[in-house]
Scaffold this motif. Structure first.
Motif, mmCIF file in Angstrom:
data_model
loop_
_atom_site.group_PDB
_atom_site.id
_atom_site.type_symbol
_atom_site.label_atom_id
_atom_site.label_comp_id
_atom_site.label_asym_id
_atom_site.label_seq_id
_atom_site.Cartn_x
_atom_site.Cartn_y
_atom_site.Cartn_z
ATOM 1 N N THR A 87 38.546 37.293 29.952
ATOM 2 C CA THR A 87 39.522 37.398 31.034
ATOM 3 C C THR A 87 40.232 38.738 31.060
ATOM 4 O OG1 THR A 87 41.180 36.340 29.621
ATOM 5 C CG2 THR A 87 39.912 34.899 31.098
ATOM 6 N N ASP A 88 40.358 39.377 29.902
ATOM 7 C CA ASP A 88 41.100 40.633 29.831
ATOM 8 C C ASP A 88 40.202 41.860 29.717
ATOM 9 O OD1 ASP A 88 43.545 39.269 29.887
ATOM 10 O OD2 ASP A 88 43.475 38.948 27.723
ATOM 11 N N GLY A 89 38.938 41.647 29.385
ATOM 12 C CA GLY A 89 38.026 42.771 29.209
ATOM 13 C C GLY A 89 36.637 42.417 29.679
ATOM 14 N N CYS A 90 35.715 43.338 29.471
ATOM 15 C CA CYS A 90 34.321 43.137 29.869
ATOM 16 C C CYS A 90 33.442 43.709 28.749
ATOM 17 C CB CYS A 90 34.040 43.835 31.197
ATOM 18 S SG CYS A 90 32.312 43.795 31.690
ATOM 19 N N VAL A 91 32.683 42.837 28.099
ATOM 20 C CA VAL A 91 31.859 43.260 26.973
ATOM 21 C C VAL A 91 30.389 43.220 27.371
ATOM 22 C CG1 VAL A 91 31.159 42.782 24.605
ATOM 23 C CG2 VAL A 91 33.540 42.432 25.293
ATOM 24 N N ASP A 92 29.746 44.377 27.351
ATOM 25 C CA ASP A 92 28.299 44.457 27.537
ATOM 26 C C ASP A 92 27.655 44.488 26.158
ATOM 27 O OD1 ASP A 92 28.705 44.646 30.309
ATOM 28 O OD2 ASP A 92 28.884 46.823 30.201
#
Length: 287
Positions: free
Chosen positions: A196-201
């Protein structure tokens, strides 16, 4: 940026093999903007022409497969390429033609010129865009030739049947995708609800995993984000980076492109490459 440094110097060359977006937000338009912002000369092979704006796609005209292949051969035989990427390929016959043309031109993981496969197979809402035969062609023809594949979570579900709802499933999906033959798999996490707070690839090379975290922005203006990230990765490869370095470069690029995205029309606006050329613009404008 001092423009005199590049006068008469041929930059790295990259090709996008994809479809057009008449609204200019995604597809070949996004790829060419990204190539330029990343210091790369962009070439193209058009696979499909779409009737499209910020609201959606209302028409698609596919290019004959032999014409797609001829574009690749023509550019590779004269201008030469340092990297290439695919986007919207429209159908199995075009995918087959692209695979054969890349082999002839020395493009792909087994050759000198690296190949990024962005398997455009799902709409922004997760709907399947390609026939099952085209999905199978991606799996059997293009993935084994890929230096890097860059699916989002909807494309992962369509390609390998893994429904990613958490980090553990993201890791599992990377393993399954790598089993199809690419050198590197990048499972993008932009649609992962638990972040919800970040985006992890997640990058996987068959032996080790690398998480690439980034911020998550509260914006609906993300049109062309997948295209732009894959094009930035392709640019990094064209500039001589290793695949992990190019993926990290692409991640940094797309974070700023989303941060600087803008509204356009009545629907979804595009991610923006303009942050990358602001220094040049400010210098020329005297600001």
């Amino acid at each position: 940026m001092n423009g005199r440094r590049t006068i008469g110097v041929t930059p790295p060359r990259a090709m996008t093999i994809a479809g057009t977006d008449s609204g200019g937000g995604a597809g070949i338009a996004a790829d060419l903007r990204t190539f330029a912002a990343c210091g790369v000369h962009g070439c193209l092979a058009v696979c499909a022409v779409t009737v499209q704006n910020s609201v959606g796609v209302t028409g698609v005209h596919t290019i004959p497969p032999e014409t797609v292949a001829a574009q690749i051969a023509s550019v590779a035989g004269d201008i030469g390429l340092d990297a290439a990427k695919t986007g919207m390929l429209a159908g199995a016959e075009i995918i087959e033609a692209v695979a054969a043309a890349c082999d002839e031109a020395g493009i792909g993981a087994a050759h000198r010129t690296p190949l990024v496969i962005d398997p455009v197979a799902a709409s922004m809402h997760g709907d399947q865009l390609l026939a099952d035969s085209a999905l199978d062609a991606f799996r059997t023809l293009l993935f084994p030739r890929a230096t890097v594949v860059t699916p989002n979570l909807d494309e992962v579900r369509l390609l390998v049947g893994v429904d990613v709802h958490d980090r553990a499933a993201q890791y599992e999906a990377a393993k399954v995708l790598h089993g199809l033959g690419p050198r590197y798999v990048l499972v993008k996490g932009g649609h992962l609800r638990e972040d919800t707070d970040g985006c992890v690839d997640l990058l996987y090379d068959g032996n080790s995993f690398t998480e690439l975290p980034g911020p998550r922005f509260d914006t609906g203006n993300t049109h062309g984000g997948g295209d732009s990230m894959a094009a930035a990765i392709t640019s990094g490869l064209a500039r001589g980076m290793t695949a992990p370095e190019a993926v990290a470069f692409g991640k940094r690029y797309i974070v700023e492109a989303v941060r600087h995205s803008y509204p356009l029309g009545a629907g979804h606006g595009p991610v923006s490459p303009l942050w990358a050329v602001r220094e040049w613009w400010d210098e020329r404008a005297g600001t």
